[in-house]
Design a protein around this motif. Structure first.
Motif: not given
Length: 675
Positions: A47, A49, A105, A275
């Motif tokens: 993941s 960011n 994200t 996602s």
């Protein structure tokens, strides 16, 4: 360039350490190591960011956003070194065996990161991350694809005839033939490569068709032959842990990499999704000033605000003061629509011989919802199955006319009745024959129907022959054209208060003036309460969380028990369906929301009971409660005095209801205060 790559590897390691990704990576490695099985490909999800990593190093942040496939190779090198240094996976031999999936994200809130089908050129060759929103209207069954495979050189003397030199993994947008084929050759000796089938790694794949959410806004309330339209869809691929993450009819925000898939002579633009996020419409933080002012003016009574609201509702379509009962029922249904599981639904069945005005009123009302859809009589409402057009050979389930059948609320107006079982269970089952779609066994897919249905019956022009009954009870209407079980599954039966041949003069004047000047504002209230104001009001009201008060609950239960005892015969037992209690609760909550309150009061329960009792009277005739033919609006609402008169009348109804419960519902705890 090598120095820059090395620096990005160092930053990637620092980011993994600070973000907790390294700890998760070690945990994932432990699962592989404990299995004691040698894999061709070891798959890891990281993941990312983008904001955090850009603060650490802008170059790496930019690389991840705009060259995600190459950025994954940087993390691949870091992970391989970590595994070898810390001895995390004993079976791992080469770096090529590691497959890294970077999942951001979020993306920067800039237009260049939003993928739009209407923008030209459609940049599907950049292979970078984009964000897109849409509504799922079709999806295929979950099938298998090759995540990774091991190939060996067929020349026994070649060093690459063993080991894990040739590892092929799936890349975004790649077809199955790009991962596994029989025409690969060895880079050392040019001999053919052969796949070692023992090491093939399979994953789940699902294909979903989505449309832009703006499409439904453009088609709100529209009724026509759907063959005139071609709604442009875009294809998304859900793989592995994302399979079955979408449901038909829902609004999603996705992040993925666009690609072009070649299927024979046909090329399809698609998105490899990394996602998926469900989009839920947030209500406005407050209602309009005009509604606030109206609420303050009517604060002396729990009934006045909704009465005035129904009185002036849809003044662009029908004159104020007409069709008040129907308009109140529509408003209650609008605010009781919700995306939650086991929501309280409120379906309306309207019997009329004046289809023109009713049709316009329902069409106006349905446009107040974000995804209100009108189903013309010739169209299918529920999902259908066809062969997947992407060449997988599997089945694809299509929502009909805008995704009806998903969790997103879609109100339907139709004079073709919906199947009874669907309205009763709020699910529909799609049968997929295995032989037809390349499966070994037949499948049944159950899809939830989170939808309120509005339907109207034209009693004046029905071609069905039926026997006219002579022994009608007081207040009972001839509903012999409507199947009895269909009457039960609709929450409310509403009869058009004006026969087509006896329309009141305000309605006639309204129709004539609108025919001459369709854009004219005939009433001052139409300017004060515009369509947009009602949209915001309904969105605010439907998101209110309401709870039943003990007094309202006792009143509802008391009426339900007493009514079941009164409405019964020796042959069929009680004529009150088991769903009546749920309908009463739904109506009570809806009236509370429409009144902008959070606690269901006895006054709200009384409105619900009068509406249901009126519907039951139309179906079965009057009962011992003996309410009037138009119990909620027995006279016109013109001024303060008429509102006061209505309050007094409803208080009398309340007292009469308490006496009815006391007489026919023994055992229920209801306090009757004699005035």
């Amino acid at each position: 360039m090598h120095r820059e790559i090395q620096k990005m590897r160092e930053i990637a390691l620092v980011y993994l350490d600070r973000s907790g990704g390294l700890q998760k990576f070690v945990h994932d490695c432990k699962k592989y190591n404990d299995s004691k099985q040698s894999y061709a490909v070891y798959r890891f999800i990281i993941s990312i960011n983008p904001s955090d990593i850009a603060e650490l190093d802008a170059t790496l942040g930019n690389y991840i956003l705009h060259n995600p496939i190459q950025a994954a190779q940087i993390f691949q090198s870091v992970c391989f070194i970590a595994i070898k240094t810390l001895s995390l996976i004993e079976q791992l031999q080469t770096e090529a065996q590691i497959s890294i999936l970077l999942k951001p994200t979020h993306l920067p809130p800039l237009p260049s990161y939003v993928l739009s089908l209407s923008a030209f050129p459609f940049n599907y060759t950049s292979q970078r991350f984009y964000m897109s929103e849409g509504i799922a209207i079709a999806m295929g069954t979950v099938t298998k694809y090759t995540q990774g495979a091991r190939f060996l050189c067929t020349e026994e003397t070649c060093p690459f005839s063993e080991g894990f030199r040739y590892i092929r993994v799936h890349m975004p947008g790649a077809t199955e033939s790009a991962t596994v084929r029989n025409d690969f050759v060895c880079s050392l000796c040019s001999s053919p490569l052969q796949e070692d089938m023992k090491f093939r790694v399979l994953g789940d794949k699902q294909i979903v068709e989505m449309i832009d959410a703006k499409v439904l806004n453009a088609l709100k309330g529209y009724s026509s032959d759907k063959s005139h339209f071609r709604i442009q869809t875009f294809t998304v691929f859900l793989r592995d842990e994302l399979a079955n993450k979408m449901k038909i009819g829902n609004h999603y925000r996705i992040i993925g990499i666009p690609a072009c898939v070649q299927n024979g002579l046909q090329a399809t633009a698609c998105i490899e999704v990394s996602s998926v996020q469900l989009c839920k419409p947030n209500g406005p933080p407050f209602v309009g000033d005009n509604f606030k002012y109206l609420l303050s003016l009517t604060s002396s009574s729990c009934w006045r605000f909704t009465a005035v609201l129904a009185n002036i509702f849809a003044s662009q379509v029908v004159p104020p003061g007409t069709y008040n009962t129907l308009k109140l029922a529509i408003l209650l249904s609008l605010v009781q629509t919700g995306e939650k599981e086991n929501a309280d639904y409120l379906d309306l069945l309207i019997v009329t011989s004046d289809t023109l005005v009713i049709d316009r009123l329902l069409n106006y009302s349905i446009c107040l919802l974000p995804h209100g859809i009108r189903h013309p009589p010739s169209s299918e409402i529920f999902p259908s199955v066809s062969k997947d057009k992407h060449g997988t050979g599997s089945a694809s389930i299509h929502a009909c006319w805008g995704g009806g059948g998903g969790r997103e609320v879609i109100d339907c107006v139709t004079d073709v009745f919906c199947p009874v079982l669907v309205l009763d269970s709020r699910t529909t089952t799609v049968f997929i024959p295995g032989k037809k779609y390349g499966e070994e066994a037949d499948q049944q897919v159950t899809i939830s129907i989170q939808t309120n249905f509005w339907s109207f019956v034209d009693m004046g022009s029905s071609s069905k022959k039926h026997i006219q009954k002579d022994n009608f009870l007081i207040g009972q209407m001839d509903v012999s054209l409507i199947p009895p079980n269909l009457l039960d599954v609709f929450g409310l039966l509403i009869y058009n208060e004006f026969p087509a041949c006896q329309l009141p003069s305000p309605v006639i004047h309204h129709i004539l003036k609108k025919a001459i000047n369709p854009e004219a504002m005939l009433y001052k209230v139409s300017q004060q309460f515009r369509m947009q104001d009602y949209e915001e009001f309904i969105l605010f009201a439907k998101n209110l969380h309401v709870e039943l008060s003990p007094e309202a609950e006792n009143l509802i239960q008391g009426y339900y028990v007493a009514s079941r005892r009164v409405r019964r015969d020796s042959i069929h037992g009680s004529t009150l369906s088991a769903s009546a209690l749920k309908i009463l609760i739904s109506l009570s909550k809806a009236h509370t929301k429409l009144s902008l309150r959070k606690k269901v009061l006895e006054e709200d329960a009384l409105i619900a009971i009068l509406l249901l009792e009126s519907s039951l009277t139309l179906k079965h005739g009057t009962s011992a409660l003996c309410i009037g033919p138009n119990p909620l609006f027995p006279f016109d609402l013109r001024d303060e005095n008429s509102l006061q008169q209505r309050d007094s009348y409803l208080m009398q109804c309340h007292h009469q209801l308490l006496k009815f419960i006391g007489a026919y519902g023994p055992g229920t705890h209801i306090n009757i205060n004699e005035e």
